[in-house]
Design a protein around this motif. Structure first.
Motif, short mmCIF file in Angstrom:
data_model
loop_
_atom_site.label_atom_id
_atom_site.label_comp_id
_atom_site.label_asym_id
_atom_site.label_seq_id
_atom_site.Cartn_x
_atom_site.Cartn_y
_atom_site.Cartn_z
N SER A 39 -4.78 5.14 -10.18
CA SER A 39 -4.97 6.52 -9.73
C SER A 39 -5.39 7.41 -10.89
O SER A 39 -6.25 8.28 -10.74
CB SER A 39 -3.70 7.06 -9.10
N ASP B 5 -8.92 6.60 -3.08
CA ASP B 5 -7.69 6.03 -3.64
C ASP B 5 -6.80 5.54 -2.50
O ASP B 5 -6.19 6.34 -1.80
CB ASP B 5 -6.98 7.11 -4.47
N GLU B 6 -6.76 4.23 -2.34
CA GLU B 6 -6.01 3.59 -1.25
C GLU B 6 -6.28 4.23 0.11
O GLU B 6 -5.37 4.71 0.78
CB GLU B 6 -4.50 3.61 -1.56
MG LIG Z 1 -2.02 5.22 -7.34
#
Ligand SMILES: [Mg+2]
Ligand SMILES: Nc1ncnc2c1ncn2[C@@H]1O[C@H](COP(=O)(O)OP(=O)(O)OP(=O)(O)O)[C@@H](O)[C@H]1O
Lengths: 419, 235
Positions: free
Chosen positions: B49, B170-171
């Motif tokens: 991240s 991000d995910e």
């Molecule tokens: Mg993360």
């Protein structure tokens, strides 16, 4: 370089934010509401005072001079004033003879502590002995009956013209014209009522009774009484010339040596202007003080709630920054919200102020019978509305500045992690 | 590598936690060219991240250089960074991060608000973007009136509405069930095929398999950076 699209968006967000927390928003604005109410009511009072004052001056006439032993506005050295020689009827008549620039010169005799009796009712009043010419000045306009004539003047007829205040307090429902009153014990027939002229601290001029100078003399004598002379210039612009001429003659008549002060006073409406100004300034200062206090308290509340709002919406700020909101955009968003919050306060305050103004006016006019209040405006004037709204908006921007700046400076990553 | 969109060299990110230093990234160098499809993997806390935030110009490195389209990000002001995020980068988050009180259309319009596009153009482009993610019939819905998958579609529409150089996710499937996750991945595949550059973080090999290139991080360092051997252009 703020973009139009952002301003639109900011207003939309702000309205939205205020709507969600409507109750909280309204409570927060309490201080601003009080501040705006104070500003508006004070503004209305001052405007009303000005209107009343203008009306008073207009009726009495700015072109009138009153030459008197006494200085009506107080001022000067009282002992010195008291030791002045009385102005005699002879001096007054000499002045009348000599004056060339004035439209009218009218000798007057006065008894301040007179009593007027109708049947078994008595009121206090000042009694004025004057000539038929006084009826031609703005101060001698009658609303009922008439002023005394030259013949009545010459024959010392016992007739009286009463002031508006006397007509109200003494006669009440009775028609004054035709009644016989006792002026300091002497019977006089009422032939007229003078139009209302005095307001506020000028009320005393409606509590007068006018009788012919000759009748005054035959009833009370002139011994030990100082005369005054009413001079009507006829035109505001002639006032300076008339004043200079009158001073010159009076000094000559009363043998004032060159270099010495006048031993008489020239009273003009301007003397009362100072008094009106003092009242105005006092209202203004007290009102301003309270207003500033309310706005300070109000803006602390606004600042507080804006800090809460920024904290509650930290995540949102992070999202906005992540998709390209610049610092200025975020700053603007919260400044607009804070300004709108205060404008909301102003909008709540305006109907309240209107109610206060309208009821105060109604109470003064019908409750206290201050009819002169009717020259004031029954509604809040539009310029006061605009001032109130813009002052609130400015206070909002100022109060919102620190919270908005905190929002603008938030680190986007930190803000996004917040929940 | 003059045609690289992203060119980072010896990037490090250190967080100060009291008197302790956390090295989220130690020394990362990589380049990303146009129309690449990259999956970023690695254990929790490996710095994925942190790296994504850096690439997305949300965060700045403690040391190292970052060239975005040939321009040095380190020399840019806050407002310049905001402009790059607005124009060149589309961010998709695990938790969608939509504005709850705004409709799908308004959410997607938001980046255009900050770029100063006129109102009519904003809604036209936002509608196009929503159509692209298959939500043409949901434009007036608020996030709480949409399913998780639909919310992520709105977020993707918001990311691509400014036609950015690169889409960072991000995910993106982290909060979705696997079926919905696959639908979302199909959307990323589609974006990539139509010319977009896509980088996404994931824990799942199955998701990573969609990418062309897989970068693995461990303890703030690049552990491996390889083409995806399983990658085949989907039919
Ligand atoms: Mg993360
Ligand atoms: N703001 C911060 N302050 C202090 N430490 C931080 C901060 N952000 C990240 N870290 C630390 O940096 C390291 C990397 O974090 P990062 O969020 O990049 O990991 P990640 O690979 O995304 O993990 P996950 O898969 O769990 O999302 C972690 O040890 C984390 O605790």
């Amino acid at each position: 370089m703020l973009r139009l699209s952002e301003i639109g968006e900011s207003v939309r967000i702000a309205v939205d934010a205020l709507r969600i927390n409507l109750m909280r928003s309204m409570l927060t604005t309490a201080g601003i509401v009080v501040g705006v109410v104070l500003v508006v009511v004070m503004g209305w009072t001052i405007k009303g005072l000005d209107a009343v004052w203008e009306q008073t001056i207009g009726i009495i006439g700015r072109d009138m001079l009153y030459i008197d032993k006494w200085n009506w506005a107080g001022g000067g050295n009282w002992r010195k004033t008291r030791s002045r020689k009385d102005i005699t009827l002879r001096e007054a008549l000499m002045l009348k003879e000599r004056m060339e620039s004035a439209e009218m010169v009218i000798p007057m005799a006065r008894n301040w502590g007179g009593s007027i009796k109708l049947n078994n009712r008595t009121v206090n009043s000042s009694i004025q002995g004057t000539t038929y010419e006084y009826g031609n000045t703005p101060a001698g306009v009658t609303i009922e009956g008439r002023w005394f004539s030259e013949v009545e003047d010459l024959q010392a007829t016992r007739v009286a013209v009463v002031g508006y205040g006397i007509a109200k307090s003494l006669f009440e429902d009775i028609e004054p014209v035709g009644q016989t009153i006792k002026v300091n014990g002497h019977p006089f027939r009422v032939i007229g009522v003078v139009e209302k002229r005095g307001f506020l601290f000028m009320d005393f001029i409606d509590n007068q009774v006018f009788v012919p100078l000759s009748a005054f003399q035959s009833a009370y004598g002139f011994y030990g009484r100082s005369f005054s002379v009413a001079v009507k210039a006829g035109n505001d612009r002639l006032l300076d010339i008339v004043r200079d001429e009158a001073i010159g003659h009076m000094r000559d008549i009363r043998n004032v040596p060159p270099g010495e002060d006048d031993d008489f006073s020239i009273n003009e409406m301007e003397a009362f202007d100072a008094q009106a100004k003092t009242i105005r300034t006092t209202i203004w200062m007290v009102g301003m003080g309270l207003t500033v206090l309310a706005f300070i308290v109000g803006s602390i509340g606004i600042m507080n709630i804006m800090f809460v709002s920024v904290t509650e919406r930290t995540k949102e700020i992070g999202v906005r920054k992540a998709i390209g909101a610049r610092r200025a955009s975020v700053l603007l968003q919260f400044l607009i919200e804070s300004a709108l919050l205060c404008v909301l306060g102003a909008l709540i305050a305006l109907p309240i102020s209107q109610i206060i103004v309208a009821s105060a006016r109604a109470i003064l006019i019908s409750g206290l019978e201050w009819d002169w209040v009717s020259v004031t405006s029954p509604v809040i004037p539009i310029d006061l509305l605009l001032i109130a709204i813009s002052v609130s908006a400015i206070v909002g921007v100022a109060a919102g500045f620190l919270p908005a700046q905190r929002a603008a400076r938030l680190d986007p990553v930190e803000a996004l992690r917040f929940d | 590598m003059s045609d690289a969109i992203i060119d980072i060299r010896h990037i490090a990110k250190v967080y100060e936690m009291g008197n302790e230093e956390v090295h989220a990234l130690r020394d990362v160098s990589l380049t990303v060219g146009a129309n690449e499809y990259i999956a970023l993997m690695g254990p929790s806390g490996s710095g994925k991240s942190t790296l994504m935030n850096m690439l997305g110009c949300l965060d700045t490195p403690s040391s190292g250089t970052y060239l975005f389209n040939g321009q040095s990000v380190g020399d840019m002001s806050d407002d310049d960074l905001a402009e790059i995020r607005n124009q060149e980068i589309g961010f998709v988050f695990q938790t969608f991060n939509l504005l709850p009180r705004a409709s799908a259309l308004q959410n997607v319009e938001l980046p255009l608000v900050y770029s100063g596009a006129p109102r009519s153009e904003r809604s036209r482009r936002a509608e196009d973007a929503l159509t692209r993610v298959g939500l043409a019939d949901r434009i007036d819905h608020r996030p709480n009136e949409l399913s998780g998958g639909q919310r992520q579609r709105v977020a993707i529409a918001r990311a691509l509405v400014t036609q950015p150089s690169i889409i960072l996710a991000d995910e993106p499937t982290g909060n979705l069930d696997s079926k919905t996750g696959q639908d979302i991945m199909a959307l990323f595949d589609e974006l990539w095929r139509s010319g977009n550059t896509v980088i996404l973080v994931t824990h799942e090999e199955e998701i990573a398999r969609h990418a062309q290139r897989i970068i693995r991080l461990r303890d703030g360092l690049v552990e491996s950076d390889q083409p995806n051997e399983f990658h085949a252009t989907p039919l």
